[in-house]
Design a protein around this motif. Structure first.
Motif: not given
Length: 284
Positions: A244-245, A247, A283
């Motif tokens: 996921s993006d 934070n 990632r």
């Protein structure tokens, strides 16, 4: 005219039979007493032992009780029972209280060796209705009341056994029951992994006390409930970090951690690196 089995008929005779495991002679319970206690003030009953079974359903408030030295708290909607020969006492835990107690003698060989099983959270409606039906029958005092009450008690005994997964007149399969209980707890934790879970929430969902569930869970999994909850959350965190993006602060909050620094420390303790570093390593 004789109607063959394969011909249509307006008459249907449906017969239900039980297999031989259940076709046994059981003694009829011997009713002793039933009563309803209501109190707006502090209430207590001294430590005692009796030779009958006692079933207690809490309608209002909470009761703290001791059974063979172990302490439990039964809340509104809970049900607990005392077996013959057990030492117990009760006090009100939150007032006002209202509860129904039922005492009876019943000649059977089953005796649970774990007091934690004797407390059932949010007991089934069927059990409550049977207890209240007994109370009503004794209030009315019509002919045949004793026989009807004792028949209801027999059904009540087996309803309770069914809840506890005791289906035969022999010692229950404790290991099987424990595994079922742990499985139910695990499923609840996984379904609510984004919530800030407490042991009490999980125990209430499993209809057992917190102490009993904690003991059984550690016995089966070799992890405490809190350790297992954390492992589920951290595995989810690992997935979220890599896919996921969000934070790190957002991930911590989504998983029920109010302190992202605490979350990061826990993550590093388990995976050996900080969440940020783990993201960089895994990632593209």
């Amino acid at each position: 005219m004789k109607i063959n089995d394969n011909e249509q008929s307006a008459t249907h005779n449906t017969v239900y039979e039980l297999d031989n495991r259940h076709v046994k002679l059981y003694t009829i319970p011997d009713f002793v007493a039933i009563g309803c206690v209501k109190s707006h003030q502090k209430w207590s009953f001294y430590e005692h032992i009796h030779h009958s079974h006692e079933y207690i359903y809490v309608k209002k408030g909470s009761i703290k009780y001791w059974c063979d030295g172990e302490e439990f708290v039964a809340h509104e909607g809970d049900f607990y029972f005392i077996q013959p020969g057990q030492k117990h006492r009760e006090i009100s835990y939150s007032e006002p209280i209202e509860f129904i107690y039922l005492k009876f003698r019943y000649n059977n060989k089953i005796k649970l060796d774990d007091s934690g099983l004797q407390l059932i959270r949010n007991v089934d409606k069927d059990v409550i209705e049977l207890i209240e039906k007994i109370l009503l029958e004794l209030e009315n005092q019509q002919s045949g009341a004793k026989q009807i009450v004792e028949a209801i008690i027999l059904e009540l005994v087996w309803r309770v056994r069914r809840i506890l997964n005791i289906v035969e007149d022999k010692n229950p399969n404790r290991f099987g029951y424990k595994n079922t209980l742990v499985k139910k707890a695990v499923e609840y934790i996984k379904l609510n992994k984004f919530q800030k879970l407490t042991v009490k929430q999980i125990a209430d969902n499993c209809n057992v006390s917190s102490d009993y569930l904690s003991h059984i869970f550690k016995d089966i999994t070799e992890l405490t409930l809190l350790q297992f909850i954390e492992s589920i959350k951290m595995n989810e965190a690992m997935t979220m970090i890599t896919s996921s993006d969000l934070n790190i602060n957002q991930i911590a909050y989504k998983l029920g951690y109010n302190d992202s620094l605490y979350f990061s420390k826990k993550f590093k303790k388990i995976f050996g690196v900080s969440p940020s570093k783990y993201r960089k390593q895994n990632r593209p």
